[in-house]
Design an enzyme around this catalytic site. Structure first.
Site, PDB file in Angstrom:
ATOM      1  CD  GLU A  61      -2.516   1.204   2.750  1.00  0.00           C
ATOM      2  OE1 GLU A  61      -3.440   2.024   2.895  1.00  0.00           O
ATOM      3  OE2 GLU A  61      -2.203   0.371   3.625  1.00  0.00           O
ATOM      4  CE  LYS A  84      -7.078   1.594   3.370  1.00  0.00           C
ATOM      5  NZ  LYS A  84      -5.874   1.966   4.147  1.00  0.00           N
ATOM      6  CB  CYS A 124      -4.451  -1.703   4.215  1.00  0.00           C
ATOM      7  SG  CYS A 124      -3.539  -2.026   5.754  1.00  0.00           S
TER       8      CYS A 124
END
Length: 542
Positions: free
Chosen positions: A49, A116, A152
């Protein structure tokens, strides 16, 4: 899916140590990983990430020029991989909005981008300050296999993985910058196992490694098959590029690094934090004030293991209250480690301060003022040596001391980096004992003797603090688990000690705000994830 009709897909997991803001340098590391992956026959390269920017970039993410620089490096990476598919983590700006992005690079361009979905705003994370949340799934195809992307925090809740499955994903790729704390890997495996159970999607989890200010990233990348079994497990705290094959509906990998004991894991985290803080901030060396006690001994051992003896200097500054055994033990330890060692007695400076302040202190009894002066004299000496040589002072205070204020501002708290800041005193003893099983570098007498600041005759820590076993348990319950004093007392801890400990913890927030940054190894350290007011009249529930 009928996996047998697809050719095997080879994926390189780039577990990289990256530096926040070093966009060109990080791009170079990623391009080097791509070249290594190409030589190994990889089809896809998976990065962590925000690999391009490093994590966390914090308020760099508020600068428009930062995104323009990132975009240039994204294109440079794409140009370096015309024959591969690269899943690259990076910050991106689109339509005036900022995103935590994973872009699929192919044929010198961006094939697709995923933003994300779930932005963490807890513990050490502050992503809602910087990013907009994405809403769409992203699936791309390679050799007939459809790969979905999560980033994540996305995998810590069911939604994004389910969305990837609904969009046609057959395999889930997860880019991560997941900071370390004790027992974190077991938690990750549990959470990803739940996603696999819900979706039946096999998953490949790529994590960052290295130190960034108070955070350390442990790597420990892994893969789970669709039945939840562990198919690949990378080691911790080391850069590496591992190559896996997705073949016949399962991961194929020869890499299965065994877990380390907790003490070994924490010690590696401390070493990584020290090595990268000095290396990434270009400090040539470290200075440590030795006391003959266990905290400075463990700090010295970590520093030497992280940096090498040639980059570490130990300074002993005895006072009239320093026991001979403290001198003897310190001399023996530096002999074992082979570091430069100097002794600078502070009694002459103590006398000067006593004479200087005598008119102001006339008629007043001696108290902690005189004790703190000794600590501040030592702090001045260490900082003078730091200024003269460019070396950074590593402070030696632990979490128990930081919680209770059992430390001196501008004295033993003076320095640039706090190695043991998130270790309870009981774990300092435990870790020191473990380190001696590797090689006996800490004299046993340092581990066995009762802790003392040695600022007055026959002083012991337990003169001022509860027993460390009790103290540390109370701090952990109150600070890390947010238990009320009433709950802690109900668990069997003495009410008087609970009241005293909580009062000390609250009273000393002003000190902690002025303490050096230090390495986080517990789920909640004094730093990014502890934000209590200095001025507060809140009364706890007793």
């Amino acid at each position: 899916m009928n996996a047998s009709v697809h050719s095997p897909v080879t994926i390189a997991v780039a577990q990289l140590n990256l530096t926040v803001g070093d966009l060109a340098g990080n791009a170079d590391r990623i391009i080097a990983a791509i070249a290594e992956a190409r030589a190994a026959g990889a089809d896809i390269v998976l990065t962590p990430e925000l690999a391009l920017s490093g994590y966390p970039p914090e308020d760099l993410l508020l600068r428009p020029d930062f995104y323009r620089a990132c975009a240039r490096e994204v294109q440079r990476i794409a140009d370096a991989a015309p024959d591969l598919t690269v899943v690259l983590g990076h910050p991106a700006e689109a339509g005036g909005l900022r995103y935590n992005t994973a872009s699929v690079l192919r044929s010198r361009g961006v094939l697709a981008s995923y933003h994300k979905n779930l932005l963490p705003n807890y513990e050490v994370f502050d992503e809602e300050r910087y990013f907009e949340a994405g809403a769409a799934a992203c699936v791309f195809e390679c050799k007939g296999v459809r790969f979905g992307i999560n980033i994540c925090a996305d995998v810590w809740e069911p939604g994004p993985a389910r969305a990837a499955k609904a969009a046609g994903a057959q395999v889930l790729l997860a880019l991560n910058a997941s900071p370390y704390h004790m027992n974190k890997q077991a938690l990750r495996l549990q959470v990803l196992g739940a996603r696999v159970t819900e979706t039946r999607l096999p998953v490949l989890y790529c994590n960052m490694v290295g130190g960034q200010d108070e955070l350390v990233f442990d790597g420990a990348s892994f893969a789970l098959d669709g039945d939840g079994s562990l198919a690949y497990q990378a080691g911790t705290f080391a850069e590496r590029l591992d190559v896996l094959r997705w073949e016949e509906g399962r991961w194929k990998s020869a890499v299965q690094d065994p877990p380390r004991p907790l003490e070994a894991e924490v010690y590696e985290a401390l070493k990584t934090g020290v090595r990268d803080y000095l290396g990434k901030n270009r400090f040539p060396s470290a200075i440590i004030g030795l006391s003959g006690g266990i905290d400075s001994a463990l700090t010295l051992a970590v520093a030497v293991d992280a940096l090498g003896a040639e980059r570490v200097r130990a300074v002993m500054m005895p006072s009239p209250y320093t026991a001979q055994m403290s001198l003897d033990d310190s001399r023996e330890m530096v002999r074992r480690l082979g570091v430069r060692y100097d002794e600078i007695p502070i009694e002459p400076a103590m006398q000067v301060f006593a004479e200087l302040l005598a008119p102001q202190f006339a008629g007043l009894p001696a108290d902690t003022t005189e004790e703190n002066l000794q600590s501040r004299i030592r702090g001045m000496i260490l900082m003078a040596l730091s200024n003269k040589t460019g070396a950074i002072v590593l402070t030696t205070g632990n979490k128990s001391e930081m919680a209770t204020g059992y430390a001196t501002l501008y004295g033993d708290m003076a320095g640039g980096f706090a190695v043991l800041k998130d270790l309870y005193k009981t774990f300092v003893f435990r870790l020191s004992t473990w380190r001696n099983t590797v090689a006996p570098v800490i004299p046993q007498n340092i581990i066995d003797r009762p802790p003392s600041a040695e600022l007055k005759p026959d002083q012991k820590d337990q003169d001022s603090l509860p027993p460390y076993e009790v103290l540390d348990a109370i701090i952990e319950a109150y600070m890390e688990r947010d238990e009320s004093p009433r709950e802690i007392i109900a668990a069997g801890y003495p009410e008087a000690e609970v009241r005293r400990t909580v009062a000390m913890l609250k009273r000393n927030e002003y000190k902690r705000r002025q303490s050096p940054v230090g390495i986080r190894v517990t789920p909640r350290g004094f730093g990014r994830d502890w934000r209590y007011p200095i001025t507060s009249r809140y009364q706890d529930e007793f």
